[in-house]
Structure formats: structure tokens, C-alpha cells
Design an enzyme around this catalytic site. Structure first.
Site, PDB file in Angstrom:
ATOM      1  CG  ASP A 317      38.294 -13.812 -40.559  1.00 25.00           C
ATOM      2  OD1 ASP A 317      38.142 -12.587 -40.424  1.00 25.00           O
ATOM      3  OD2 ASP A 317      39.326 -14.390 -40.200  1.00 25.00           O
ATOM      4  CD  GLU A 526      44.050 -10.490 -40.752  1.00 28.22           C
ATOM      5  OE1 GLU A 526      43.728 -10.535 -41.932  1.00 28.22           O
ATOM      6  OE2 GLU A 526      43.277 -10.095 -39.865  1.00 28.22           O
TER       7      GLU A 526
HETATM    8  C1  BGC Z   1      40.895 -11.595 -39.118  1.00 32.42           C
HETATM    9  C2  BGC Z   1      40.087 -11.816 -37.873  1.00 32.42           C
HETATM   10  C3  BGC Z   1      39.466 -10.529 -37.415  1.00 32.42           C
HETATM   11  C4  BGC Z   1      38.634  -9.936 -38.539  1.00 32.42           C
HETATM   12  C5  BGC Z   1      37.928  -8.662 -38.164  1.00 32.42           C
HETATM   13  C6  BGC Z   1      40.109 -10.821 -40.164  1.00 32.42           C
HETATM   14  O1  BGC Z   1      40.887 -10.461 -41.246  1.00 32.42           O
HETATM   15  O2  BGC Z   1      41.311 -12.830 -39.647  1.00 32.42           O
HETATM   16  O3  BGC Z   1      40.884 -12.375 -36.856  1.00 32.42           O
HETATM   17  O4  BGC Z   1      38.683 -10.753 -36.288  1.00 32.42           O
HETATM   18  O5  BGC Z   1      39.492  -9.684 -39.622  1.00 32.42           O
HETATM   19  O6  BGC Z   1      38.795  -7.623 -37.993  1.00 32.42           O
END
Ligand code: BGC
Length: 765
Positions: A317, A526
Site C-alpha cells: 500500500d 482513509e
Molecule cells: C489506500 C489504498 C489505495 C492506495 C493507492 C492507499 O492509501 O489505502 O486503498 O489503493 O492508497 O491510492
């Protein structure tokens, strides 16, 4: 005339025959094709230097190669910085790029950006390997301007409709490919077992079986039968594993998941999705039992790659190598963190701001701390995916080819999806509303496209209003369209957490026949979606309390991605619609349900708690629900998982089992009649649960094993059949392996979790 017809037929035959032939040939060549890919990858690998190999393992963010500040400087026209391009794609040979430039480019703008990157990679690197570009198309191609923004996954889940989930996968893939993006960071198949979790809206809810069925359909829609098709994308399952189970409900926090629970609840959606051909998996930023997923070799290599046979690649991630140092504190520095993750089984590092991990990887191999075999394995996996998805043939798309992009046709499909997710939770003979009534529309979510779309909508947090499509309707717009401008008054009432003009709204209530109060959650993604309190903010609840005093019927519309507690205001309102985050067509769908053009058919994909101290998933143990008086009725959610009303009524009768025993290797046929006893057509979701009466690991009170969504005309009766076998009775035993045990099981079946019919049978081993 005749001649013409013959010619036409010959022409059609001429078209069809090569098609059939090429189909047969391509099927028989399937195996060869794969060998061929293995050969190509093997050859490439043998010619690559260590530096070139590790470059393939690095994924940087688009802002790293743009002119200006790498940390998301707001832009409206991103310009690729040719010196940065030469450094990252040329010198470092970075194999993958992700993210937006900060604003949502339209499909032509995406094409311009991605073409420039791909042309550089193809023309200026030794092996001409295209980069694999990834993005979060989590509810449609949400980062491609003017695309079709679908309901967020939690809404799709409430439709319990696998066809719609498949169509969502198809539309998302098509519109991403129109923007030259072949890799989608979706679907989210986390089991959302913690209702505080801010990312619950991105998930398919709390039930592993429902999640698996919907994500399998989504994957089929997104990847199709031929993954190299230029209308398809490769999915990236998220997030491996346990993200939705943090003890404190916060983003990226620790979850406590014993191995039997991991296997019973959290792993099955991944197991199923891998069988459905998912080629990439993103690791979860959280830790499980204190061990960050990114360094858990047992999870990544032993379970995922060896036991489940996952052949694709894993990607970290966002900045998660740094997170191992800064947050999880399992490594002193980035080098140590990189080593741990790669040795655990991570194949590609999402390292948004630069390519420093390339140097680190080279050093780790040169000092013998990472065997080159591990690097070869990772790069082989990545290159295989690049070949399989046809990236070498189609490194970018021709945006003009995608005529249906953002079309009315796709908007109609989107509308259908939104209409089927919305869940009617309460209706005291109120809905649908009669035409010609005077209506007050109020509440923070009533006149906002951002509220009905949520996070990941054009921008990361989904809060920027400047990218909203002015043609799309908020709930207010749609209510006005239905009821007539002269009949509708709008007073916002509150913000998310603060009173704005509640008093004014209350005064306006006096002149209305009905009040539509749209409460909701502030759009966020998030960390910013973390909350400390599951209860709906007091200012919003207060609006409803004050409005109720006017004595006019209130319809509460909940625009939320997780169940915000409404215990105190629920008795004050006569109708409740849960809209989830229904996307760009959600306003229309809500209004059409309120006025009866659509009969609601969504059911909850999660348990809706009434109290913060009484929040459990529906799959729990009997001992969990013992109340203060020692009886076993201490679980009283506001609404149960699987609950949802319709404007018509359904009755269940004649539950029959083909036998009262089921032997291993045999099957059990269950039939039930479902009739529409109301006076309008409606869709019903038939839910089938089982319960093991006694087994060596305390059984769950029930477990969903099948469901079907059916359409019934008034008076129509359908006989529904389900077939169960031994695998449906299995559970994870004391030794953490799936087993079955002989004994009695109960079947529960119906459309209302409070009124399920039941029958027992004996399983013989
Ligand atoms: C998130 C992911 C996402 C990634 C790329 C991360 O902060 O947890 O779900 O796919 O960013 O954007």
C-alpha cells in the site's frame, strides 16, 4: 433484392466463420499462449540487469514525475517533467506508476499523460517494457473526469445483486481503459467487521459469503474472459488482510485475529477471488496481532502464494515501507523494512515520492541479504501480469474508441444500481408519498453531490465541489423534479456537526405536509474518515428532534457509509431510507423511491447497531449475547443484517428439504415458495442461513450460505431451490483446518431476518 440478401448472408457468414474459428483456435492456443508468456518472461529476465529488475518492482506516484511539487500541488494541467521522466523511467527503469495529478483528468488528458510515460519507457529503455499504470477506481472510474460514478461498494452490496456487481466491474473497466489505465485498485474485499471503520463504505460489508459472491461477479465483469481485451482491466484485491477489523476501528490500526477466525471469515473472499482470476493483490497497511501485514511471511508466502496458489503479484500500500518504520516500529530504517517486506513475499513497492527503494534493493541483493531468486520471483510475477494483460501490444488506448464513456446508457445502468441498493428500513404507512404534497427538504446531505458520492470522488477526499457534474441531481434537485418546484421548500438546517439554521427549518416545517430530512456523513477517505463516536452527530439528530415537534410526518434519508447510531431519533420519524453513498444517480433514485416510481429492494449488508456497546456482526457466538438476566437475548441491533422492506409484501411457505439427512458427498435440495401478496411488483432477496447445532468450536448463531434476488409480480408465486453440500457445513476446527462434523444443523430461510422459517437435518459423515 434476393441477390442482396444472399450477399448479406454471405457477408455475415464471412464475418462469423473466422470469428468462430479464431475463437476455437484461441481457446486451443490458450495453453501455448501461457507457455509463450513464460518463455518471453524467462528470456527477458535472463537479459535484465539487477538494476533493471528491481526497477520493475517499484511503483511511483504520478506527481513524482510532474513539474512542480511532488506532494500533491493542486494543478489543472499536469506537465510531465522530462528530466524526472528520464531519471525515474529511464535511469531507474521504474515499472509502475499510480495516482492522479491532484485533479481528475478526463480520458483524453489521461491518454496524453500515460502515452508520454509509455512512449518514454518503450523508446528509451533497453527492454522496452511498458509501465503498468494503476488507480483507485473504487466506485466507477472515479478519477477520470466525466466518468460514471457508481454507488460505493457498500451500496452495491445492499443490492445483493451479482448481476449489478458484474456490470459495475464492466463499466469501471471500460471507462478506466478509455483513460489508458489497465490496472484497478479494486474491488475492496475486506470483511468490515468493525462498524467504526471509515472505509466500510468501500467494502461489500460484513459477510464473507456475500462479499465473495459480489466480488467474484465484479471480477468477471472487470476482467472478462480475456484479460487482454482493451475494454477490460486487471483487478487488484484490497487489502490483504484484516483491514476492516481494527480493534479501535481506526484506519491502519492493529487487528486481533486468531488464525481460525482469519481462515473462517477474512480469507474466504481472497480464496474465491484468486480462483476467479484476480492477478494482483494489495497488502493491507494494518497489522494483525501486532505483525504488520507487509512483513508477515506466513500470510504472504505460506498462505497466499503457496497454499492458495496465487500466481500474480502483491503490491504494497501507499508508502507502506516507510510506515513499517514510522508507525509499526518493526524496523530501524527503510533498508531494514524493505528487506523484511520483500523476504516476506512483497513483489512491488508503492513508493510514491521517489525511487529510493531501487537503490536499497540493489544494495540488499549485493550484500546477500535478499537472494536474487526472490527478486527474480517478484519480477517474473510482475512481467507475467504485464504480458497477460496485453500491455506490450496496448500500452495505452485510443480514447476515441470508447463511445459509451460517460454516456446516458451507462448513467441508466448506474441509476438501476443506485435504485437497487437503497434500503427501506422503516415505513409507517407513509411511503410512497402522494403527488401534489408540500414538502420540506432539509439536512446536510440533501443538496450535495459530494455527500452522495463520498470519498474517492474526482479527488481523494471527495470534498471538492468544482468537479461535480452540473447535470447530475442532488436529492433536493430530484425531489423538486418529482414534486414540482412550487411544492418544495429547502432549508439546510445543519452542517455535518454544527447547527446552521435549524430554527428556520422548523419554522418551515409548519407549512409542509411532509419533511424529508437527509442526514449524512461528511465525505472523506482513509484517516480523515476516522471517528470517535458511531452516533450520528448531535446537531443532525437535534434537527430531527426539533422537526418532529411540528407534528408532520418525517422521512429520514441516511446518506452514510457505515451505520451511524440513530436510536434516539428513530422513534420520531415515520419513514427511513438508507441510501448509503449511492453515487451520481443516487439523488434520482432516492426521489423515485420516495414517490413510488421504484419499489425499494436493498437489504442491509451489515448489522445496524442500536448501541455502541452492543455492536456485533450477525456472525457471532451464542455466548456473546447473554444478557444481564442470564438469558440469551442480549443482542438487539437497530436492524439486523439482511433486513430491508418493500412497498409490497412477500410470504414464504412450503419449506421442504429433499431429505432429513445429508451424507458426505451427497447434496440436499431445499425448496420454498415465495409469493408476492401485495399489489405491486417487487424484488425480494431470499436468504438462506445454516447453523451447526453442536460442534467442537463454538458455532456461530447463523451463517449465510446462499441467497437469490427474484422479481415477483403481484400475486405471483415462485418456488426457489437451493442445493447444499458438505462444504457448506464446514468450519475451521481447533487445528485451524476446514472440517465438517456429523450432527444436526438448522436451516433458516426467508427475506426478513426476524421471521425466518427453519428446519433441521442431520449430517452424516
Ligand atoms: C489506500 C489504498 C489505495 C492506495 C493507492 C492507499 O492509501 O489505502 O486503498 O489503493 O492508497 O491510492
Amino acid at each position: 433484392m434476393k441477390m442482396l440478401q444472399v450477399k448479406k448472408m454471405l457477408f455475415i457468414k464471412a464475418l462469423i466463420t473466422p470469428f468462430i474459428l479464431s475463437f476455437v483456435i484461441s481457446c486451443s492456443q490458450g495453453e501455448k499462449e501461457i507457455d509463450n508468456i513464460d518463455e518471453k518472461v524467462g528470456k527477458l529476465l535472463s537479459e535484465m540487469t539487477l538494476e533493471e529488475k528491481v526497477g520493475q518492482m517499484v511503483n511511483i506516484g504520478l506527481p513524482a514525475i510532474l513539474e512542480g511539487d511532488v506532494y500533491y500541488a493542486p494543478r489543472d494541467t499536469a506537465i510531465i517533467d522530462t528530466a524526472k521522466l528520464a531519471m525515474y523511467i529511464g535511469k531507474y527503469g521504474v515499472g509502475s506508476v499510480h495516482n492522479t495529478p491532484g485533479y481528475p483528468p478526463d480520458k483524453d488528458e489521461w491518454h496524453r499523460l500515460i502515452k508520454q510515460i509509455q512512449d518514454y519507457a518503450i523508446n528509451n529503455t533497453r527492454h522496452s517494457i511498458p509501465v503498468i499504470y494503476g488507480i483507485d477506481g473504487v466506485h466507477g472510474a472515479n478519477f477520470v473526469n466525466h466518468s460514471t460514478m457508481l454507488p460505493q461498494q457498500i451500496g452495491l452490496a445492499a443490492s445483493w445483486n451479482t448481476e449489478l456487481a458484474g456490470r459495475a466491474g464492466e463499466i469501471t473497466a471500460y471507462e478506466l481503459r478509455a483513460a489508458s489505465i489497465p490496472w484497478n485498485y479494486a474491488p475492496v474485499i475486506d470483511v468490515a467487521s468493525q462498524p467504526l471503520w471509515g472505509r466500510m463504505y468501500e467494502s461489500f460489508g460484513e459477510d464473507p459469503y456475500l462479499i465473495s459472491q459480489l466480488s467474484n461477479a465484479y471480477i468477471m465483469g472487470a476482467q472478462g474472459n480475456s484479460i487482454s481485451d482493451t475494454t477490460k482491466v486487471t483487478v487488484c484485491l484490497k487489502h490483504y488482510i484484516g483491514y476492516g477489523a481494527a480493534v479501535n476501528g481506526k484506519d491502519r490500526a492493529n487487528a486481533l485475529i486468531p488464525e481460525n477466525n482469519l481462515r473462517q471469515y477474512y480469507l474466504p473472499p481472497f480464496t474465491a477471488a484468486i480462483k476467479y482470476g484476480a492477478l494482483t493483490i494489495m497488502l493491507s497497511s494494518n497489522s494483525v496481532n501486532g505483525i504488520p501485514c507487509h512483513i508477515n511471511k506466513y500470510y504472504l508466502t505460506d498462505i497466499l502464494k503457496e497454499e492458495l496458489g496465487f500466481q500474480g503479484f502483491t503490491v504494497s500500500d501507499f508508502s507502506d515501507i516507510d510506515f513499517l518504520v514510522d508507525a509499526h516500529q518493526v524496523a530501524h530504517d527503510k533498508k531494514e523494512a524493505t528487506k523484511q517486506a520483500i523476504l516476506a513475499g512483497l513483489d512491488m513497492i508503492m513508493n510514491p515520492y521517489n525511487a529510493d527503494v531501487s537503490d536499497i534493493l540493489v544494495e540488499l541483493v549485493n550484500t546477500g541479504e535478499i537472494p536474487v531468486g526472490r527478486i527474480d520471483d517478484a519480477v517474473r510475477r510482475i512481467l507475467q501480469v504485464k504480458f497477460k494483460i496485453g500491455l506490450f501490444e496496448n500500452p495505452y488506448s485510443n480514447p476515441d474508441f470508447y463511445k459509451d464513456f460517460g454516456s446516458e446508457k451507462l448513467a441508466e445502468d448506474n441509476y438501476k444500481a443506485a435504485s437497487e441498493c437503497i434500503t427501506l428500513l422503516k415505513n409507517e404507512n407513509l411511503l410512497p408519498l402522494p403527488g401534489g404534497s408540500k414538502i420540506l427538504v432539509t439536512g446536510v446531505a440533501s443538496n450535495s453531490m459530494n455527500y452522495i458520492n463520498g470519498g474517492w470522488s474526482r479527488t481523494f477526499q471527495g470534498q471538492d465541489t468544482s468537479f461535480n457534474n452540473p447535470e447530475k441531481q442532488t436529492i433536493l434537485d430530484a425531489v423538486i423534479n418529482k414534486a414540482g418546484r412550487g411544492n418544495v421548500k429547502f432549508i439546510q438546517g445543519t452542517g455535518y456537526e454544527d447547527d446552521i439554521n435549524t430554527k428556520k427549518a422548523v419554522r418551515a416545517a409548519g407549512g409542509a405536509d411532509y419533511i424529508i430530512a437527509c442526514l449524512g456523513e461528511f465525505p472523506a477517505a482513509e484517516k480523515p474518515s476516522d471517528i470517535d463516536e458511531l452516533t450520528m452527530p448531535q446537531a443532525q439528530q437535534n434537527l430531527v428532534k426539533e422537526l418532529a415537534k411540528a407534528g408532520k410526518p418525517v422521512i429520514l434519508v441516511l446518506v452514510e457509509g457505515r451505520p451511524r447510531i440513530i436510536r434516539d431519533i428513530e422513534p420520531l420519524v415515520q419513514g427511513i431510507l438508507l441510501a448509503y453513498l449511492p453515487g451520481d444517480e443516487g439523488g434520482r433514485a432516492v426521489a423515485d423511491i420516495i414517490f413510488g416510481d421504484v419499489n425499494p429492494s436493498g437489504k442491509l449488508p451489515f448489522t445496524y447497531p442500536k448501541y455502541t456497546g452492543n455492536a456485533l456482526t450477525y456472525w457471532h457466538k451464542k455466548a456473546d449475547i447473554r444478557d444481564k438476566s442470564w438469558r440469551f437475548n442480549g443482542f438487539y441491533p437497530q436492524y439486523e443484517f439482511g433486513y430491508g422492506l418493500s412497498y409490497t409484501t412477500f410470504e414464504y411457505s412450503n419449506l421442504e428439504l429433499s431429505a432429513d439427512t445429508l451424507a458426505a458427498g451427497d447434496s440436499l435440495h431445499i425448496t420454498i415458495d415465495v409469493s408476492n401478496t401485495g399489489n405491486q411488483a417487487g424484488k425480494e432477496i431470499v436468504e438462506l442461513y445454516i447453523k451447526d447445532q453442536v460442534c467442537s468450536v463454538s458455532p456461530d448463531v447463523k451463517k449465510l450460505v446462499r441467497f437469490r434476488k427474484i422479481n415477483l409480480e403481484p400475486g405471483e408465486i415462485k418456488t426457489i431451490e437451493f442445493i447444499l453440500s458438505e462444504t457448506d457445513l464446514a468450519f475451521v476446527g481447533k487445528d485451524n483446518k476446514w472440517i465438517t462434523e456429523k450432527g444436526y444443523f438448522t436451516i433458516f430461510i426467508g427475506g426478513d431476518p426476524g421471521k425466518l422459517m427453519e428446519e433441521n437435518f442431520l449430517f452424516l459423515k
